[in-house]
Design an enzyme around this catalytic site. Sequence first.
Site, PDB file in Angstrom:
ATOM      1  N   ASN A 113      -2.900  -1.132  -7.229  1.00  0.00           N
ATOM      2  CA  ASN A 113      -3.315  -0.332  -6.068  1.00  0.00           C
ATOM      3  C   ASN A 113      -3.435   1.119  -6.536  1.00  0.00           C
ATOM      4  O   ASN A 113      -2.429   1.782  -6.772  1.00  0.00           O
ATOM      5  CB  ASN A 113      -2.241  -0.462  -4.969  1.00  0.00           C
ATOM      6  CG  ASN A 113      -2.495   0.503  -3.819  1.00  0.00           C
ATOM      7  OD1 ASN A 113      -3.588   1.054  -3.676  1.00  0.00           O
ATOM      8  ND2 ASN A 113      -1.480   0.705  -2.993  1.00  0.00           N
ATOM      9  N   LYS A 128      -4.449   3.631  -4.942  1.00  0.00           N
ATOM     10  CA  LYS A 128      -4.274   4.613  -3.851  1.00  0.00           C
ATOM     11  C   LYS A 128      -5.415   5.636  -3.908  1.00  0.00           C
ATOM     12  O   LYS A 128      -6.533   5.263  -4.259  1.00  0.00           O
ATOM     13  CB  LYS A 128      -2.897   5.274  -3.931  1.00  0.00           C
ATOM     14  CG  LYS A 128      -1.787   4.247  -4.116  1.00  0.00           C
ATOM     15  CD  LYS A 128      -0.420   4.805  -3.911  1.00  0.00           C
ATOM     16  CE  LYS A 128       0.609   3.752  -4.261  1.00  0.00           C
ATOM     17  NZ  LYS A 128       1.935   4.066  -3.814  1.00  0.00           N
ATOM     18  N   HIS A 162      -0.227  -1.862   3.941  1.00  0.00           N
ATOM     19  CA  HIS A 162       0.576  -1.173   2.923  1.00  0.00           C
ATOM     20  C   HIS A 162       1.485  -0.174   3.648  1.00  0.00           C
ATOM     21  O   HIS A 162       1.089   0.398   4.667  1.00  0.00           O
ATOM     22  CB  HIS A 162      -0.349  -0.446   1.931  1.00  0.00           C
ATOM     23  CG  HIS A 162       0.396   0.128   0.769  1.00  0.00           C
ATOM     24  ND1 HIS A 162       1.087   1.312   0.856  1.00  0.00           N
ATOM     25  CD2 HIS A 162       0.591  -0.334  -0.487  1.00  0.00           C
ATOM     26  CE1 HIS A 162       1.667   1.552  -0.307  1.00  0.00           C
ATOM     27  NE2 HIS A 162       1.385   0.579  -1.144  1.00  0.00           N
ATOM     28  N   GLU A 204       2.186   2.776   3.159  1.00  0.00           N
ATOM     29  CA  GLU A 204       1.604   4.116   3.396  1.00  0.00           C
ATOM     30  C   GLU A 204       0.656   4.084   4.596  1.00  0.00           C
ATOM     31  O   GLU A 204       0.543   5.060   5.341  1.00  0.00           O
ATOM     32  CB  GLU A 204       0.902   4.605   2.117  1.00  0.00           C
ATOM     33  CG  GLU A 204       1.928   5.032   1.071  1.00  0.00           C
ATOM     34  CD  GLU A 204       1.487   4.866  -0.371  1.00  0.00           C
ATOM     35  OE1 GLU A 204       0.283   4.749  -0.633  1.00  0.00           O
ATOM     36  OE2 GLU A 204       2.385   4.847  -1.241  1.00  0.00           O
ATOM     37  N   GLU A 257       7.109  -5.478  -0.578  1.00  0.00           N
ATOM     38  CA  GLU A 257       7.264  -4.152  -1.165  1.00  0.00           C
ATOM     39  C   GLU A 257       8.339  -3.373  -0.419  1.00  0.00           C
ATOM     40  O   GLU A 257       8.062  -2.793   0.645  1.00  0.00           O
ATOM     41  CB  GLU A 257       5.947  -3.385  -1.071  1.00  0.00           C
ATOM     42  CG  GLU A 257       4.793  -4.052  -1.784  1.00  0.00           C
ATOM     43  CD  GLU A 257       3.727  -3.024  -2.146  1.00  0.00           C
ATOM     44  OE1 GLU A 257       3.528  -2.798  -3.343  1.00  0.00           O
ATOM     45  OE2 GLU A 257       3.126  -2.445  -1.233  1.00  0.00           O
ATOM     46  N   GLY A 278       6.849   4.043  -5.423  1.00  0.00           N
ATOM     47  CA  GLY A 278       6.578   5.379  -5.936  1.00  0.00           C
ATOM     48  C   GLY A 278       7.832   6.199  -6.180  1.00  0.00           C
ATOM     49  O   GLY A 278       7.769   7.408  -6.361  1.00  0.00           O
ATOM     50  N   SER A 282       7.617   0.131  -7.977  1.00  0.00           N
ATOM     51  CA  SER A 282       7.949   0.675  -9.298  1.00  0.00           C
ATOM     52  C   SER A 282       7.989  -0.391 -10.401  1.00  0.00           C
ATOM     53  O   SER A 282       8.867  -0.368 -11.268  1.00  0.00           O
ATOM     54  CB  SER A 282       9.256   1.466  -9.244  1.00  0.00           C
ATOM     55  OG  SER A 282       9.133   2.546  -8.325  1.00  0.00           O
TER      56      SER A 282
HETATM   57  C1  PEP Z   1       2.391   0.409  -4.199  1.00  0.00           C
HETATM   58  O1  PEP Z   1       1.815   1.436  -3.893  1.00  0.00           O
HETATM   59  O2  PEP Z   1       2.050  -0.662  -3.652  1.00  0.00           O
HETATM   60  C2  PEP Z   1       3.424   0.465  -5.220  1.00  0.00           C
HETATM   61  C3  PEP Z   1       4.171  -0.596  -5.408  1.00  0.00           C
HETATM   62  O3  PEP Z   1       3.564   1.636  -5.892  1.00  0.00           O
HETATM   63  P1  PEP Z   1       4.496   1.906  -7.194  1.00  0.00           P
HETATM   64  O4  PEP Z   1       4.253   0.785  -8.158  1.00  0.00           O
HETATM   65  O5  PEP Z   1       4.033   3.221  -7.721  1.00  0.00           O
HETATM   66  O6  PEP Z   1       5.890   1.918  -6.719  1.00  0.00           O
END
Ligand code: PEP
Length: 267
Positions: A9, A11, A103, A105, A178, A184, A223
């Site tokens: 992703n 973003k 997601h 966000e 998630e 992040g 992460s």
């Molecule tokens: C995400 O945005 O779905 C995500 C898991 O980000 P990150 O891997 O940076 O934690």
Amino acid sequence: MRRFLVAGNWKMHGSSEMTADLISGVARRAFDAARLSEQKELSYDILVCPPAPYLGQAANHSESLPIAVGAQNVSQHESGAFTGEVSLAMLSEIGCEYVLLGHSERRELFGESDTLIAEKFAACVANSSASIVPVLCIGETLEDRQSGDTEAVVEAQLDAVINKVGIAAFDNAVIAYEPVWAIGTGETASPEQAQEVHAFIRAKLNGLDSAIADKIRIVYGGSVKPSNAGELFAQKDIDGGLIGGASLDVDSFSGICEATQKLIENT
Ligand code: PEP
């Protein structure tokens, strides 16, 4: 056996140059690793989800490569006066095969509710000509986890969609677990923590339809890096990852793909 999915992703990151370089670079590294493997072919799926302006370019660029392209969002509407929105038919026409829904966000920063996310999922199911696979993102906040509400939160997010579309609609879908506190932040759920929630999700689906529960891919996001992907994806109910930060760089995304390849070889 379920096929692993390694999804990136991006973003709101990227450029036209990065789209071309990343797709070429990741495909080359994945092919090289697969060629050296016993299977001699890529036995997992790779997905990239760039920002909307680069989706068409990404789909063209990956046409002859084993990389699928997905959008990060879609409208629940078919067409009409919805300034700034993009429809499923539009995504399908330019070669998208997946779309991320809900997601964290989108939920947190853009106020997407469970109801809206369920409507978007329903639109994916209804629009069979577009045939875009929804990747439903669910997960708890740190506060939820600390108050012992992880399962209740995840279940409510799932129920909102199941109650709208029915369990059969999950026949062609992906779930991304998630934990919001791991997105992040550099902080990753331990393999045991992640497995516990993945197992809970699969058990919940199993109570409704065992064939779907068995077949559906539940990927972990939060992460994921080359150094932890192998251990996370080795868990029984984890079928790959949704990767944010580490998907923006050929080396780190390829490192995660290579860890997946290694895991397949060793199982
Ligand atoms: C995400 O945005 O779905 C995500 C898991 O980000 P990150 O891997 O940076 O934690």
